[in-house]
Design a protein around this motif. Structure first.
Motif, PDB file in Angstrom:
ATOM      1  N   LEU A  31      -9.598  29.975   1.457  1.00  0.00           N
ATOM      2  CA  LEU A  31      -9.701  28.746   2.262  1.00  0.00           C
ATOM      3  C   LEU A  31     -10.611  28.974   3.468  1.00  0.00           C
ATOM      4  O   LEU A  31     -11.360  28.078   3.877  1.00  0.00           O
ATOM      5  CB  LEU A  31      -8.308  28.291   2.730  1.00  0.00           C
ATOM      6  N   HIS A  45     -18.547  17.018   4.652  1.00  0.00           N
ATOM      7  CA  HIS A  45     -17.446  16.137   4.264  1.00  0.00           C
ATOM      8  C   HIS A  45     -17.569  14.775   4.942  1.00  0.00           C
ATOM      9  O   HIS A  45     -17.399  13.750   4.305  1.00  0.00           O
ATOM     10  CB  HIS A  45     -16.115  16.781   4.631  1.00  0.00           C
ATOM     11  N   THR A  52     -16.134   9.870   3.388  1.00  0.00           N
ATOM     12  CA  THR A  52     -15.490  11.173   3.574  1.00  0.00           C
ATOM     13  C   THR A  52     -15.156  11.724   2.199  1.00  0.00           C
ATOM     14  O   THR A  52     -14.097  11.480   1.669  1.00  0.00           O
ATOM     15  CB  THR A  52     -14.196  11.056   4.390  1.00  0.00           C
ATOM     16  N   GLN A  53     -16.098  12.441   1.635  1.00  0.00           N
ATOM     17  CA  GLN A  53     -15.902  13.040   0.315  1.00  0.00           C
ATOM     18  C   GLN A  53     -16.660  14.348   0.259  1.00  0.00           C
ATOM     19  O   GLN A  53     -17.727  14.461   0.847  1.00  0.00           O
ATOM     20  CB  GLN A  53     -16.482  12.131  -0.772  1.00  0.00           C
ATOM     21  N   ARG A  56     -14.425  20.159  -4.021  1.00  0.00           N
ATOM     22  CA  ARG A  56     -13.360  21.083  -3.696  1.00  0.00           C
ATOM     23  C   ARG A  56     -13.641  22.402  -4.405  1.00  0.00           C
ATOM     24  O   ARG A  56     -14.209  22.388  -5.500  1.00  0.00           O
ATOM     25  CB  ARG A  56     -12.042  20.493  -4.189  1.00  0.00           C
ATOM     26  N   PRO A 192     -12.490  19.142   5.653  1.00  0.00           N
ATOM     27  CA  PRO A 192     -11.522  18.117   5.262  1.00  0.00           C
ATOM     28  C   PRO A 192     -10.131  18.459   5.784  1.00  0.00           C
ATOM     29  O   PRO A 192      -9.760  19.633   5.861  1.00  0.00           O
ATOM     30  CB  PRO A 192     -11.537  18.171   3.730  1.00  0.00           C
ATOM     31  N   SER A 193      -9.361  17.422   6.135  1.00  0.00           N
ATOM     32  CA  SER A 193      -8.022  17.683   6.683  1.00  0.00           C
ATOM     33  C   SER A 193      -7.123  18.346   5.647  1.00  0.00           C
ATOM     34  O   SER A 193      -6.230  19.119   5.998  1.00  0.00           O
ATOM     35  CB  SER A 193      -7.400  16.387   7.197  1.00  0.00           C
ATOM     36  N   GLU A 194      -7.358  18.054   4.347  1.00  0.00           N
ATOM     37  CA  GLU A 194      -6.530  18.696   3.305  1.00  0.00           C
ATOM     38  C   GLU A 194      -6.698  20.219   3.354  1.00  0.00           C
ATOM     39  O   GLU A 194      -5.735  20.963   3.191  1.00  0.00           O
ATOM     40  CB  GLU A 194      -6.929  18.214   1.899  1.00  0.00           C
ATOM     41  N   LEU A 195      -7.948  20.653   3.573  1.00  0.00           N
ATOM     42  CA  LEU A 195      -8.232  22.088   3.611  1.00  0.00           C
ATOM     43  C   LEU A 195      -7.509  22.722   4.801  1.00  0.00           C
ATOM     44  O   LEU A 195      -6.889  23.787   4.686  1.00  0.00           O
ATOM     45  CB  LEU A 195      -9.746  22.303   3.723  1.00  0.00           C
ATOM     46  N   SER A 197      -4.796  21.624   6.357  1.00  0.00           N
ATOM     47  CA  SER A 197      -3.330  21.660   6.227  1.00  0.00           C
ATOM     48  C   SER A 197      -2.903  22.685   5.180  1.00  0.00           C
ATOM     49  O   SER A 197      -1.893  23.372   5.357  1.00  0.00           O
ATOM     50  CB  SER A 197      -2.761  20.274   5.921  1.00  0.00           C
ATOM     51  N   ASP A 198      -3.683  22.821   4.099  1.00  0.00           N
ATOM     52  CA  ASP A 198      -3.430  23.905   3.132  1.00  0.00           C
ATOM     53  C   ASP A 198      -3.400  25.246   3.849  1.00  0.00           C
ATOM     54  O   ASP A 198      -2.515  26.070   3.645  1.00  0.00           O
ATOM     55  CB  ASP A 198      -4.599  23.995   2.137  1.00  0.00           C
TER      56      ASP A 198
END
Lengths: 228, 66
Positions: A31, A45, A52-53, A56, A192-195, A197-198
């Motif tokens: 990550l 991103h 915002t794309q 991954r 990205p916020s997903e990255l 939070s992961d």
């Protein structure tokens, strides 16, 4: 006592540190490497057209073996440092008449993870590369103060039998958060916020496992070398 | 005379216990000092080479990095 401290700290620290690094190479380092693609602009991103794309997927950890050898080495050094603190705690607890067992070592480890990773993360979550934060020195000062105050609070709960600890311990645990960590008043994140939070969730998970292993190993070696 | 010898022996063993306790405390203080030194070098020193090689570990251990 001195030899007991040295052997417990060094063996437990190196073992837990290497295992922690392997867990990190599996779950956390990919990550970090993925975030560096956003930090360097190889991946974008938040595009200027408002979308915002982004793709991954992390680069392979096998691309930079030397880099990861450093990570394993520094992880061993850091956990050896943690082990010295924990074993100094064992020695003080033993002097005060408390027994150290492998099972208690696990609880010591959990408390270490709470003090060093979980509590500071409430004010200052682990950050991906590319995240822009406040000045590093004030953040380091806040981080270390939070660790020390949390340790004092947890130690009181664990070892102080007086009922006033139910007032004083929560104060120690809460004060760093009432003061608050240094923050900027703007968001700068490029990943990205997903990255992110992961990353935070995995850092905490790996920290819990690594600290439990450290507590277990340190207590096992401590009790063995006491018998010898 | 015998009492005197006993008293001396008692004082001696007290002194020895005190010395052992002091040695323990020195050991504990030494452990904390070693821990602090290692932690500062690995986690907090901002020198370029240390920062770069310890970079991933610092992020992964949630130290404030840069």
């Amino acid at each position: 006592m001195l030899r007991q401290i040295l052997t417990s700290a060094v063996f437990a620290g190196v073992a837990a540190g290497v295992l922690a690094a392997l867990l990190q190479l599996w779950l956390v380092v990919p990550l970090i490497m993925e975030a560096e693609l956003f930090e360097s602009g190889q991946r974008v991103h938040f595009a200027t057209d408002g979308s915002t794309q982004s793709d991954r997927g992390a680069p392979s950890v096998w691309d930079e073996p030397l880099r990861h050898i450093y990570t394993i080495g520094f992880s061993a050094v850091t956990f050896t440092a943690y082990a010295f603190f924990m074993v100094a705690g064992f020695a003080l607890a033993t002097r005060a008449g408390h027994e150290i067992t492998a099972r208690r070592g696990v609880v010591w480890g959990l408390c270490g993870a709470i003090a060093v990773v979980i509590a500071p993360a409430v004010g200052m979550p682990p950050e991906l590369p590319g995240a822009i934060g406040a000045e590093v020195v004030p953040r380091q000062v806040w981080y270390l103060s939070c660790v020390v105050l949390t340790l004092i609070g947890l130690t009181q709960i664990a070892f102080d039998g007086r009922s006033r600890v139910w007032i004083t311990a929560p104060i120690f645990l809460l004060v760093p958060h009432l003061i608050g960590a240094p923050h900027l008043d703007t968001y700068f994140g490029v990943a990205p916020s997903e990255l992110a939070s992961d990353f935070v969730a995995r850092v905490m998970g790996v920290a819990m496992i690594s600290w439990v292993l450290l507590g277990l190993f340190a207590a096992l070696i401590w009790t063995r070398s006491e018998e010898a | 005379m015998k009492k005197n010898a006993q008293a001396i022996a008692a004082t001696q063993s007290q002194t020895q216990a005190k010395a052992a306790a002091n040695a323990d405390l020195m050991g504990i203080a030494g452990a904390v000092l070693l821990g602090l030194t290692l932690l500062f070098a690995a986690g907090f020193a901002q020198a370029g080479i240390l920062h770069d090689t310890a970079h991933d570990m610092r992020h992964a251990m949630s130290f404030p990095c840069h």
